[in-house]
Design a protein around this motif. Structure first.
Motif, PDB file in Angstrom:
ATOM      1  N   THR A  34       0.834  -1.183   0.000  1.00 59.12           N
ATOM      2  CA  THR A  34       0.000   0.000   0.000  1.00 59.12           C
ATOM      3  C   THR A  34       0.875   1.242   0.000  1.00 59.12           C
ATOM      4  OG1 THR A  34      -1.711  -1.169   1.274  1.00 59.12           O
ATOM      5  CG2 THR A  34      -1.821   1.245   1.220  1.00 59.12           C
ATOM      6  N   PRO A  35       0.731   2.103  -1.020  1.00 68.64           N
ATOM      7  CA  PRO A  35       1.555   3.315  -1.056  1.00 68.64           C
ATOM      8  C   PRO A  35       1.313   4.189   0.160  1.00 68.64           C
ATOM      9  CG  PRO A  35       0.426   2.962  -3.155  1.00 68.64           C
ATOM     10  CD  PRO A  35      -0.167   2.000  -2.173  1.00 68.64           C
ATOM     11  N   SER A  36       2.354   4.839   0.606  1.00 68.27           N
ATOM     12  CA  SER A  36       2.241   5.741   1.746  1.00 68.27           C
ATOM     13  C   SER A  36       2.448   7.169   1.251  1.00 68.27           C
ATOM     14  CB  SER A  36       3.293   5.375   2.802  1.00 68.27           C
ATOM     15  OG  SER A  36       3.248   6.281   3.881  1.00 68.27           O
ATOM     16  N   PHE A  37       1.438   8.017   1.459  1.00 67.08           N
ATOM     17  CA  PHE A  37       1.492   9.394   1.000  1.00 67.08           C
ATOM     18  C   PHE A  37       1.452  10.365   2.179  1.00 67.08           C
ATOM     19  CE2 PHE A  37      -0.930   7.186  -2.466  1.00 67.08           C
ATOM     20  CZ  PHE A  37       0.030   7.304  -3.463  1.00 67.08           C
ATOM     21  N   HIS A  38       2.054  11.530   1.992  1.00 71.05           N
ATOM     22  CA  HIS A  38       1.890  12.602   2.975  1.00 71.05           C
ATOM     23  C   HIS A  38       0.474  13.170   2.887  1.00 71.05           C
ATOM     24  CE1 HIS A  38       6.119  12.705   4.058  1.00 71.05           C
ATOM     25  NE2 HIS A  38       6.450  12.792   2.789  1.00 71.05           N
ATOM     26  N   GLY A  39      -0.032  13.263   1.652  1.00 73.04           N
ATOM     27  CA  GLY A  39      -1.376  13.774   1.437  1.00 73.04           C
ATOM     28  C   GLY A  39      -2.422  12.696   1.652  1.00 73.04           C
ATOM     29  N   LEU A  45      -4.696  13.914  -2.630  1.00 72.11           N
ATOM     30  CA  LEU A  45      -5.114  15.291  -2.399  1.00 72.11           C
ATOM     31  C   LEU A  45      -4.121  15.878  -1.398  1.00 72.11           C
ATOM     32  CD1 LEU A  45      -7.314  17.431  -3.007  1.00 72.11           C
ATOM     33  CD2 LEU A  45      -8.470  16.667  -0.912  1.00 72.11           C
ATOM     34  N   ILE A  46      -3.399  16.904  -1.828  1.00 69.86           N
ATOM     35  CA  ILE A  46      -2.298  17.450  -1.027  1.00 69.86           C
ATOM     36  C   ILE A  46      -2.695  18.788  -0.435  1.00 69.86           C
ATOM     37  CG2 ILE A  46       0.120  18.181  -1.094  1.00 69.86           C
ATOM     38  CD1 ILE A  46       0.496  16.319  -3.512  1.00 69.86           C
ATOM     39  N   ARG A  47      -2.456  18.952   0.838  1.00 70.46           N
ATOM     40  CA  ARG A  47      -2.815  20.188   1.533  1.00 70.46           C
ATOM     41  C   ARG A  47      -2.054  21.384   0.972  1.00 70.46           C
ATOM     42  NH1 ARG A  47      -4.674  20.099   6.878  1.00 70.46           N
ATOM     43  NH2 ARG A  47      -3.206  21.794   7.330  1.00 70.46           N
ATOM     44  N   PRO A  48      -2.681  22.569   1.029  1.00 68.96           N
ATOM     45  CA  PRO A  48      -2.007  23.764   0.503  1.00 68.96           C
ATOM     46  C   PRO A  48      -0.709  24.112   1.226  1.00 68.96           C
ATOM     47  CG  PRO A  48      -4.352  24.174   0.874  1.00 68.96           C
ATOM     48  CD  PRO A  48      -4.047  22.847   1.478  1.00 68.96           C
ATOM     49  N   ASP A  49      -0.610  23.705   2.495  1.00 71.71           N
ATOM     50  CA  ASP A  49       0.585  24.056   3.266  1.00 71.71           C
ATOM     51  C   ASP A  49       1.675  22.991   3.199  1.00 71.71           C
ATOM     52  OD1 ASP A  49      -0.702  22.130   4.750  1.00 71.71           O
ATOM     53  OD2 ASP A  49      -0.706  23.238   6.638  1.00 71.71           O
ATOM     54  N   GLY A 106       4.956  21.179   2.101  1.00 72.02           N
ATOM     55  CA  GLY A 106       6.223  21.695   1.604  1.00 72.02           C
ATOM     56  C   GLY A 106       6.632  21.019   0.307  1.00 72.02           C
ATOM     57  N   PRO A 107       7.538  21.630  -0.448  1.00 73.86           N
ATOM     58  CA  PRO A 107       8.002  21.048  -1.716  1.00 73.86           C
ATOM     59  C   PRO A 107       8.538  19.629  -1.565  1.00 73.86           C
ATOM     60  CG  PRO A 107       8.700  23.330  -1.558  1.00 73.86           C
ATOM     61  CD  PRO A 107       8.112  22.976  -0.228  1.00 73.86           C
ATOM     62  N   GLN A 108       9.233  19.338  -0.472  1.00 74.30           N
ATOM     63  CA  GLN A 108       9.771  17.996  -0.276  1.00 74.30           C
ATOM     64  C   GLN A 108       8.651  16.980  -0.098  1.00 74.30           C
ATOM     65  OE1 GLN A 108      13.286  16.960  -0.273  1.00 74.30           O
ATOM     66  NE2 GLN A 108      12.056  15.128  -0.660  1.00 74.30           N
ATOM     67  N   GLN A 109       7.626  17.348   0.669  1.00 70.07           N
ATOM     68  CA  GLN A 109       6.493  16.436   0.864  1.00 70.07           C
ATOM     69  C   GLN A 109       5.765  16.182  -0.449  1.00 70.07           C
ATOM     70  OE1 GLN A 109       4.547  18.802   4.004  1.00 70.07           O
ATOM     71  NE2 GLN A 109       4.777  17.052   5.355  1.00 70.07           N
ATOM     72  N   ILE A 110       5.541  17.232  -1.228  1.00 68.93           N
ATOM     73  CA  ILE A 110       4.879  17.058  -2.528  1.00 68.93           C
ATOM     74  C   ILE A 110       5.742  16.162  -3.427  1.00 68.93           C
ATOM     75  CG2 ILE A 110       3.973  18.227  -4.570  1.00 68.93           C
ATOM     76  CD1 ILE A 110       3.608  20.735  -2.836  1.00 68.93           C
ATOM     77  N   ALA A 111       7.034  16.418  -3.451  1.00 72.73           N
ATOM     78  CA  ALA A 111       7.939  15.613  -4.274  1.00 72.73           C
ATOM     79  C   ALA A 111       7.941  14.152  -3.829  1.00 72.73           C
ATOM     80  CB  ALA A 111       9.348  16.184  -4.216  1.00 72.73           C
ATOM     81  N   ASP A 112       7.875  13.914  -2.528  1.00 75.36           N
ATOM     82  CA  ASP A 112       7.828  12.541  -2.019  1.00 75.36           C
ATOM     83  C   ASP A 112       6.612  11.805  -2.558  1.00 75.36           C
ATOM     84  OD1 ASP A 112      10.129  12.955  -0.541  1.00 75.36           O
ATOM     85  OD2 ASP A 112       9.093  13.268   1.372  1.00 75.36           O
ATOM     86  N   ASP A 113       5.454  12.468  -2.529  1.00 76.47           N
ATOM     87  CA  ASP A 113       4.233  11.835  -3.016  1.00 76.47           C
ATOM     88  C   ASP A 113       4.290  11.582  -4.528  1.00 76.47           C
ATOM     89  OD1 ASP A 113       3.259  11.779  -0.471  1.00 76.47           O
ATOM     90  OD2 ASP A 113       1.722  13.314  -0.754  1.00 76.47           O
ATOM     91  N   VAL A 114       4.886  12.522  -5.237  1.00 79.97           N
ATOM     92  CA  VAL A 114       5.042  12.331  -6.685  1.00 79.97           C
ATOM     93  C   VAL A 114       5.937  11.123  -6.966  1.00 79.97           C
ATOM     94  CG1 VAL A 114       6.052  13.315  -8.787  1.00 79.97           C
ATOM     95  CG2 VAL A 114       4.680  14.772  -7.281  1.00 79.97           C
TER      96      VAL A 114
END
Length: 200
Positions: A32-37, A182-186, A188-196
């Motif tokens: 199961t993928p693990s996402f910050h979002g 679905l990624i929260r507006p706040d 950070g770039p690293q968290q978004i990049a991790d999910d990508v």
């Protein structure tokens, strides 16, 4: 305490079953993928995306197949939220490094009255040369935003001008065009990049 052979066999079987269940549980977690979002897999969000890019070409999700897609709703007259979000996404592309070539960022305008394709292209490319802006008719926007379950609305101002209220989250799609995070507006770039990176 002395246990009869039949009871010993029963306890061993129970113990073995518990171990097997534990291992099976571990296996499921690993797949199961693990996402910050928030995981929105299977939601079908964005399936009816139908907007126009800066070249006048109609765009749907199928046009982005083969790349992870990050979508943000905004408008070019936005004073703070939109520039901040676009800067976050530009920094995300820097974090991704070479993998950024496998990602497309698109800003969907909630203000088609003012955001012509030309104006929108100039705006998004000020943040990153590969970003695209999507606009269209009010009907196209209504259909597309409804598909994302994104809200937007005009806010009249005292000077006769207006602003726009709108959803500020980021929507992340996998390379097959499925809504995944679905990624929260706040975030950070690293968290978004991790999910990508989970989807590449």
């Amino acid at each position: 305490m002395f246990l009869q052979p039949s009871k010993r066999r029963f306890l061993k079987a129970c113990a073995a079953g518990s171990v097997a269940l534990a291992l099976a549980g571990c296996g499921e977690q690993n797949t199961t993928p693990s996402f910050h979002g928030s995981d929105i897999s299977g939601s079908g969000l964005g399936a009816d995306l139908n907007m126009t890019d800066h070249t006048g070409q109609t765009r749907t999700l199928a046009d982005f197949n083969g790349k992870a897609l990050l979508v943000f709703f905004g408008f070019t007259h936005c004073p703070d939220v939109c520039p901040t979000a676009m800067a976050q996404l530009a920094q995300t592309m820097q974090v991704l490094g070479e993998e950024a070539q496998n990602v497309q960022v698109a800003m969907i305008s909630v203000d088609p009255e003012r955001d012509t394709p030309e104006r929108l292209a100039q705006y998004v490319k000020a943040f990153h040369p590969d970003f695209i802006g999507l606009t269209g008719t009010p009907e196209q926007l209504k259909q597309t935003a409804g598909s994302f379950r994104a809200f937007y609305g005009k806010v009249e101002q005292g000077d006769g001008d207006y602003s726009m209220d709108h959803s500020a989250s980021f929507y992340l799609f996998d390379k097959e065009g499925n809504a995944r995070v679905l990624i929260r507006p706040d975030a950070g770039p690293q968290q978004i990049a991790d999910d990508v990176m989970v989807l590449l």
